[in-house]
Design a protein around this motif. Structure first.
Motif, PDB file in Angstrom:
ATOM      1  N   UNK A 126     -14.909   7.249  14.181  1.00 37.50           N
ATOM      2  CA  UNK A 126     -14.578   6.883  12.962  1.00 37.50           C
ATOM      3  C   UNK A 126     -13.628   5.592  13.393  1.00 37.50           C
ATOM      4  N   UNK A 127     -14.182   4.532  12.972  1.00 35.45           N
ATOM      5  CA  UNK A 127     -13.655   3.257  13.333  1.00 35.45           C
ATOM      6  C   UNK A 127     -13.146   2.196  12.036  1.00 35.45           C
ATOM      7  N   UNK A 128     -12.892   0.916  12.568  1.00 26.19           N
ATOM      8  CA  UNK A 128     -12.411   0.142  11.507  1.00 26.19           C
ATOM      9  C   UNK A 128     -13.397  -1.098  11.074  1.00 26.19           C
ATOM     10  N   UNK A 129     -13.492  -1.142   9.902  1.00 25.97           N
ATOM     11  CA  UNK A 129     -14.489  -2.322   9.649  1.00 25.97           C
ATOM     12  C   UNK A 129     -13.774  -3.217   8.735  1.00 25.97           C
ATOM     13  N   UNK A 130     -14.220  -4.529   8.868  1.00 30.34           N
ATOM     14  CA  UNK A 130     -13.365  -5.639   8.230  1.00 30.34           C
ATOM     15  C   UNK A 130     -14.311  -6.859   7.667  1.00 30.34           C
ATOM     16  N   UNK A 131     -13.849  -7.319   6.771  1.00 32.61           N
ATOM     17  CA  UNK A 131     -14.575  -8.757   5.995  1.00 32.61           C
ATOM     18  C   UNK A 131     -14.379  -9.755   7.216  1.00 32.61           C
ATOM     19  N   UNK A 132     -15.670 -10.113   7.658  1.00 29.16           N
ATOM     20  CA  UNK A 132     -15.709 -11.159   8.608  1.00 29.16           C
ATOM     21  C   UNK A 132     -14.945 -12.514   8.184  1.00 29.16           C
ATOM     22  N   UNK A 133     -15.238 -12.860   6.836  1.00 27.83           N
ATOM     23  CA  UNK A 133     -14.918 -14.273   6.508  1.00 27.83           C
ATOM     24  C   UNK A 133     -13.096 -14.127   6.092  1.00 27.83           C
ATOM     25  N   UNK A 134     -12.711 -13.115   5.648  1.00 25.46           N
ATOM     26  CA  UNK A 134     -11.294 -12.783   5.287  1.00 25.46           C
ATOM     27  C   UNK A 134     -10.142 -12.521   6.315  1.00 25.46           C
ATOM     28  N   UNK A 135     -10.678 -12.024   7.438  1.00 32.89           N
ATOM     29  CA  UNK A 135      -9.970 -11.159   8.190  1.00 32.89           C
ATOM     30  C   UNK A 135     -10.318 -11.893   9.576  1.00 32.89           C
ATOM     31  N   UNK A 136      -9.229 -12.592  10.112  1.00 32.58           N
ATOM     32  CA  UNK A 136      -9.533 -13.162  11.291  1.00 32.58           C
ATOM     33  C   UNK A 136      -8.801 -12.518  12.478  1.00 32.58           C
ATOM     34  N   UNK A 137      -7.943 -11.678  12.092  1.00 29.89           N
ATOM     35  CA  UNK A 137      -7.225 -10.900  13.289  1.00 29.89           C
ATOM     36  C   UNK A 137      -7.224  -9.095  12.668  1.00 29.89           C
ATOM     37  N   UNK A 138      -8.346  -8.623  12.652  1.00 31.46           N
ATOM     38  CA  UNK A 138      -8.523  -7.254  12.302  1.00 31.46           C
ATOM     39  C   UNK A 138      -7.513  -6.108  13.131  1.00 31.46           C
ATOM     40  N   UNK A 139      -7.244  -5.215  12.631  1.00 27.11           N
ATOM     41  CA  UNK A 139      -6.604  -4.249  13.216  1.00 27.11           C
ATOM     42  C   UNK A 139      -7.186  -3.750  14.522  1.00 27.11           C
ATOM     43  N   UNK A 140      -6.612  -3.447  15.657  1.00 30.75           N
ATOM     44  CA  UNK A 140      -7.331  -2.998  16.906  1.00 30.75           C
ATOM     45  C   UNK A 140      -6.946  -1.637  17.268  1.00 30.75           C
ATOM     46  N   UNK A 141      -6.166  -0.989  16.456  1.00 32.23           N
ATOM     47  CA  UNK A 141      -5.730   0.404  16.677  1.00 32.23           C
ATOM     48  C   UNK A 141      -5.604   1.150  15.479  1.00 32.23           C
TER      49      UNK A 141
END
Length: 338
Positions: A126-141
């Motif tokens: 169960x992990x974190x996904x993000x918008x590549x264009x809008x999120x330059x520094x996604x959550x890491x934890x």
């Protein structure tokens, strides 16, 4: 590793060959609804002579059925997805301890019940996904999901969903109840929308622009990678991913798990069925054909799961997910995570 699609009944039959050809049947109560599993059950029959009678339903329905059947239940094996669900079955007294040197050697200790009541046979993270264009520094934890810098950005399922109950169960185990409540409140403050839908809907929320960050099991994203998921597959390259907590506890994982029913009329056949699912070839087929991860170490990844790369997983014994389930729901309720 050879492609699991090339798995043959002959190969598995050789692996499971016994001095004496077995007879009889095994009654499988399963809440897994994947057609690919049927070929594996046929391979077990070819290898052992044991007929698999599969009864399908939702996990809670099967638990209720086994409870109602009582000592006369024909169930030999209960198979479900999520440690929290098989914990419910165990709490209801529907599973029995199994001693198997083979299963203990094959299935890592954190992916099985300490006393052999159930065994994990495939994994999802169960992990974190993000918008590549809008999120330059996604959550890491997982803790980062509660960071105010992500206010209004997160899509995630309801607090009553079993996957989220299990995730919360792991947070309670690692951080304690007070920290878990603070985390839940922080994530609620960062919701992009009220929780709705399943894991695929969270990923589609990234595609639609409703949210920049989503939490989902890897299985649902990999279905999109494999193709055929409307709205997701054609936009899959716009979504990035993070395996959380790689420098600390590791990413939260969960399992499809199976146990021998408390009143199993075919107990020895049931144990043999579980041991069959722990062979390398069966593991590769069972997991990779459904875009999951094998429970047994050293089983190679199929092409689609391999796209996410390797990761460090949490080695918390998954029994804790069930043990903390009631408190997890209370914490979500208190945090306003509906």
């Amino acid at each position: 590793m050879s492609n699991p699609k090339m798995l043959t009944l002959t190969a598995l039959a050789a692996l499971m060959a016994a001095p004496a050809f077995a007879q009889g049947e095994v009654n499988l109560y399963s809440s897994r609804h994947y057609d690919n599993d049927e070929a594996l059950y046929e391979a077990f029959t070819e290898a052992t002579g044991i007929t698999v009678n599969r009864i399908e339903g939702e996990a809670d329905e099967l638990i209720a059925r086994m409870t109602a059947e009582g000592a006369n239940s024909p169930a030999d094996v209960f198979l479900t997805v999520d440690a929290g669900r098989i914990w419910r079955a165990d709490q209801a007294g529907l599973l029995q301890p199994v001693t198997s040197e083979y299963l203990d050697a094959r299935i890592p200790a954190h992916l099985r019940h300490p006393d052999g009541h159930w065994f994990g046979i495939s994994q999802r993270a169960r992990i974190i996904f993000y918008d590549r264009e809008d999120v330059s520094e996604p959550p890491l934890t997982y803790a980062d999901l509660a960071d105010p810098r992500f206010e209004g950005q997160i899509c995630i399922r309801s607090g009553s969903n079993i996957y989220n109950l299990s995730l919360m169960g792991s947070i309670i185990a690692h951080e304690g109840e007070e920290a878990a409540l603070d985390w839940a409140k922080g994530v609620v403050a960062n919701f992009a929308r009220a929780p709705q839908g399943g894991d695929t809907d969270q990923l589609l929320g990234i595609v639609s622009g409703e949210c920049d960050i989503a939490v989902s099991n890897t299985y649902y994203f990999l279905r999109g990678v494999a193709g055929g998921v409307d709205g997701l597959s054609e936009n899959i390259d716009s979504i990035g991913w993070v395996f959380p907590n790689q420098s600390t506890t590791g990413a939260h994982v969960n399992v499809a798990a199976a146990g021998v029913a408390a009143n199993a009329p075919n107990r020895e056949n049931a144990i043999r069925f579980l041991e069959f699912l722990a062979t390398d070839e069966a593991q590769a087929y069972f997991a990779n054909q459904n875009n999951e991860y094998a429970a047994v170490a050293g089983v190679g990844l199929a092409e689609v799961p391999a796209t996410l790369g390797l990761f460090r997983q949490d080695d918390l014994n998954l029994s804790a997910l069930g043990e903390n389930q009631t408190r997890a729901q209370e914490i979500y309720n208190e945090a306003g995570w509906n």
